[in-house]
Write a protein that holds these residues in place. Structure first.
Motif, short mmCIF file in Angstrom:
data_model
loop_
_atom_site.label_atom_id
_atom_site.label_comp_id
_atom_site.label_asym_id
_atom_site.label_seq_id
_atom_site.Cartn_x
_atom_site.Cartn_y
_atom_site.Cartn_z
N VAL A 113 0.84 -1.21 0.00
CA VAL A 113 0.00 0.00 0.00
C VAL A 113 0.87 1.26 0.00
CG1 VAL A 113 -1.61 1.38 1.39
CG2 VAL A 113 -1.99 -1.08 1.09
N VAL A 114 1.87 1.30 0.90
CA VAL A 114 2.64 2.52 1.10
C VAL A 114 3.75 2.70 0.07
CG1 VAL A 114 4.13 3.76 2.73
CG2 VAL A 114 2.12 2.53 3.56
N VAL A 115 4.44 1.62 -0.27
CA VAL A 115 5.60 1.73 -1.15
C VAL A 115 5.25 1.49 -2.61
CG1 VAL A 115 7.91 0.85 -1.65
CG2 VAL A 115 7.14 1.04 0.73
N SER A 116 4.50 0.43 -2.88
CA SER A 116 4.25 0.03 -4.27
C SER A 116 3.04 0.73 -4.89
CB SER A 116 4.09 -1.48 -4.35
OG SER A 116 5.25 -2.13 -3.84
N SER A 117 1.88 0.55 -4.27
CA SER A 117 0.65 1.10 -4.86
C SER A 117 0.68 2.62 -4.94
CB SER A 117 -0.56 0.66 -4.04
OG SER A 117 -0.70 -0.75 -4.07
N SER A 118 1.35 3.26 -4.00
CA SER A 118 1.38 4.73 -4.00
C SER A 118 2.15 5.30 -5.18
CB SER A 118 1.99 5.25 -2.69
OG SER A 118 3.33 4.83 -2.57
N GLN A 119 2.90 4.46 -5.89
CA GLN A 119 3.62 4.95 -7.07
C GLN A 119 2.66 5.36 -8.18
OE1 GLN A 119 7.04 2.57 -8.31
NE2 GLN A 119 7.22 1.74 -6.25
N LEU A 120 1.42 4.90 -8.11
CA LEU A 120 0.40 5.34 -9.06
C LEU A 120 0.19 6.85 -8.98
CD1 LEU A 120 -2.29 2.53 -8.67
CD2 LEU A 120 -1.06 3.09 -10.78
N LEU A 121 0.45 7.43 -7.83
CA LEU A 121 0.24 8.87 -7.64
C LEU A 121 1.22 9.70 -8.45
CD1 LEU A 121 -0.44 8.88 -3.80
CD2 LEU A 121 -2.11 9.19 -5.65
N ALA A 122 2.28 9.07 -8.95
CA ALA A 122 3.23 9.80 -9.78
C ALA A 122 2.60 10.23 -11.10
CB ALA A 122 4.47 8.94 -10.04
N SER A 123 1.55 9.50 -11.52
CA SER A 123 0.91 9.81 -12.80
C SER A 123 -0.60 10.03 -12.69
CB SER A 123 1.19 8.69 -13.82
OG SER A 123 0.73 7.44 -13.31
N HIS A 124 -1.12 10.09 -11.47
CA HIS A 124 -2.55 10.31 -11.26
C HIS A 124 -2.75 11.44 -10.25
CE1 HIS A 124 -2.58 6.24 -12.95
NE2 HIS A 124 -3.87 6.39 -13.21
N ASP A 125 -3.79 12.23 -10.45
CA ASP A 125 -4.13 13.28 -9.49
C ASP A 125 -4.72 12.63 -8.24
OD1 ASP A 125 -4.79 16.33 -9.03
OD2 ASP A 125 -6.60 15.20 -8.48
N ALA A 126 -4.19 12.97 -7.08
CA ALA A 126 -4.60 12.31 -5.84
C ALA A 126 -6.07 12.55 -5.52
CB ALA A 126 -3.72 12.81 -4.68
N GLN A 127 -6.55 13.78 -5.64
CA GLN A 127 -7.94 14.07 -5.30
C GLN A 127 -8.90 13.39 -6.27
OE1 GLN A 127 -9.01 15.84 -2.45
NE2 GLN A 127 -10.85 14.73 -3.10
N HIS A 128 -8.54 13.34 -7.55
CA HIS A 128 -9.39 12.65 -8.52
C HIS A 128 -9.48 11.16 -8.19
CE1 HIS A 128 -8.77 15.92 -11.85
NE2 HIS A 128 -9.55 16.31 -10.86
N MET A 129 -8.36 10.58 -7.74
CA MET A 129 -8.36 9.16 -7.38
C MET A 129 -9.27 8.92 -6.18
SD MET A 129 -5.11 6.68 -6.53
CE MET A 129 -4.52 6.73 -8.24
N ILE A 130 -9.17 9.79 -5.17
CA ILE A 130 -10.03 9.65 -3.99
C ILE A 130 -11.49 9.77 -4.38
CG2 ILE A 130 -10.71 10.77 -1.82
CD1 ILE A 130 -7.75 11.58 -1.48
N ASP A 131 -11.82 10.79 -5.18
CA ASP A 131 -13.21 11.00 -5.59
C ASP A 131 -13.76 9.80 -6.34
OD1 ASP A 131 -13.06 13.50 -4.45
OD2 ASP A 131 -12.72 14.56 -6.34
N ALA A 132 -12.95 9.23 -7.23
CA ALA A 132 -13.40 8.09 -8.03
C ALA A 132 -13.64 6.87 -7.15
CB ALA A 132 -12.37 7.78 -9.11
N LEU A 133 -12.76 6.65 -6.19
CA LEU A 133 -12.90 5.48 -5.32
C LEU A 133 -14.08 5.63 -4.37
CD1 LEU A 133 -9.12 4.90 -4.59
CD2 LEU A 133 -10.63 3.38 -5.88
N VAL A 134 -14.31 6.85 -3.87
CA VAL A 134 -15.46 7.08 -2.98
C VAL A 134 -16.76 6.92 -3.77
CG1 VAL A 134 -16.67 8.82 -1.62
CG2 VAL A 134 -14.20 8.54 -1.35
N ALA A 135 -16.78 7.42 -5.01
CA ALA A 135 -17.99 7.34 -5.84
C ALA A 135 -18.36 5.89 -6.17
CB ALA A 135 -17.78 8.13 -7.13
#
Length: 261
Positions: free
Chosen positions: A201-223
């Motif tokens: 979660v902390v080391v590997s998956s968070s690398q997605l944030l290098a190419s994705h907007d963090a707030q957009h990712m949160i909004d999409a997952l909550v929706a």
């Protein structure tokens, strides 16, 4: 490559040493233009051609740019005269005006790298005290880009706040990773599996944030209204953002307190 001679007080410590190695590896500086201080008079960087001295004033006299990479409590005992020199401080909580007064430097820059300098992934905010030439600013930016990314800030107080944010380096991710693993183990997950999951979660998956907007990712997952949404909503309801804000303010307060002493 720059022509200035750079001296690093504390150049054999973890922070100063990481910067010294990086500027040589990235070709920003030739070994002949690097001076580091070490009381023992022996260090591997000397084998690459760097000048190794035992006296900090000797280092200052040989350098155009002086980087101070020592613990803040050691600054008062440095007793260096840097008249006509550029001084770059990596010390938390010691104000630029104090540094200028004690060193007589022609220009003072405060910067706050973090532990990720070791892997060339630090974010380093930096602040110039009073008027500093554009060539000096360019040098500072290029220097810290050797160990990651860097950006100039316009207020010195920002350095103190960022000391508690980016300056903490891996501290917040480490706390999150430890907490996730501990909670998984408390739920009965075997220790090795819990630690692997938390690390992902902390080391590997968070690398997605290098190419994705963090707030957009949160909004999409909550929706999506699934498992992730439930977990995120519980954190939001638990005032997660306010807790982080209090943590940052607490760290910044310590930096500012040091600034005033």
């Amino acid at each position: 490559m720059i022509n200035e001679t750079v001296g690093i007080i504390g150049g054999t410590g973890w922070l100063g040493g990481s910067i010294a190695k990086a500027v040589l590896a990235k070709g920003l500086l030739s070994a002949a233009n690097l001076v580091i201080s070490n009381r023992s008079g022996n260090h591997p960087l000397a084998q690459q051609g760097a000048c190794l001295v035992a006296d900090n004033q000797d280092l200052v006299d040989r350098s155009d740019v002086v980087i101070i990479a020592v613990r803040p409590e050691h600054f008062a005992s440095l007793n260096i005269n840097a008249t006509g020199k550029i001084v770059i401080s990596l010390m938390a909580g010691i104000g630029a005006q104090t540094i200028a007064a004690q060193t007589s430097a022609a220009a003072v820059v405060r910067a706050m790298p973090n532990a990720a300098v070791e892997i060339g992934q630090s974010f380093t905010p930096w602040y110039c005290f009073a008027e500093v030439a554009a060539t000096t600013k360019s040098l500072v930016q290029r220097l810290f880009e050797c160990v990651g990314t860097a950006a100039e800030v316009q207020q010195e107080d920002f350095i103190d706040y960022l000391s508690a944010l980016s300056g903490t380096g891996p501290a917040f991710p480490a706390l999150l990773m430890t907490t996730l693993a501990n909670q998984a183990m408390a739920a009965g997950i075997p220790c090795d599996i819990a630690q692997l999951a938390a690390k992902n979660v902390v080391v590997s998956s968070s690398q997605l944030l290098a190419s994705h907007d963090a707030q957009h990712m949160i909004d999409a997952l909550v929706a999506y209204r699934g498992v992730t949404a439930a977990a995120l909503q519980a954190m939001i309801d638990g005032h997660f953002e306010e807790q982080v804000g209090r943590a940052l303010q607490a760290g910044a307060a310590v930096a500012r307190q040091g600034l005033q002493t």
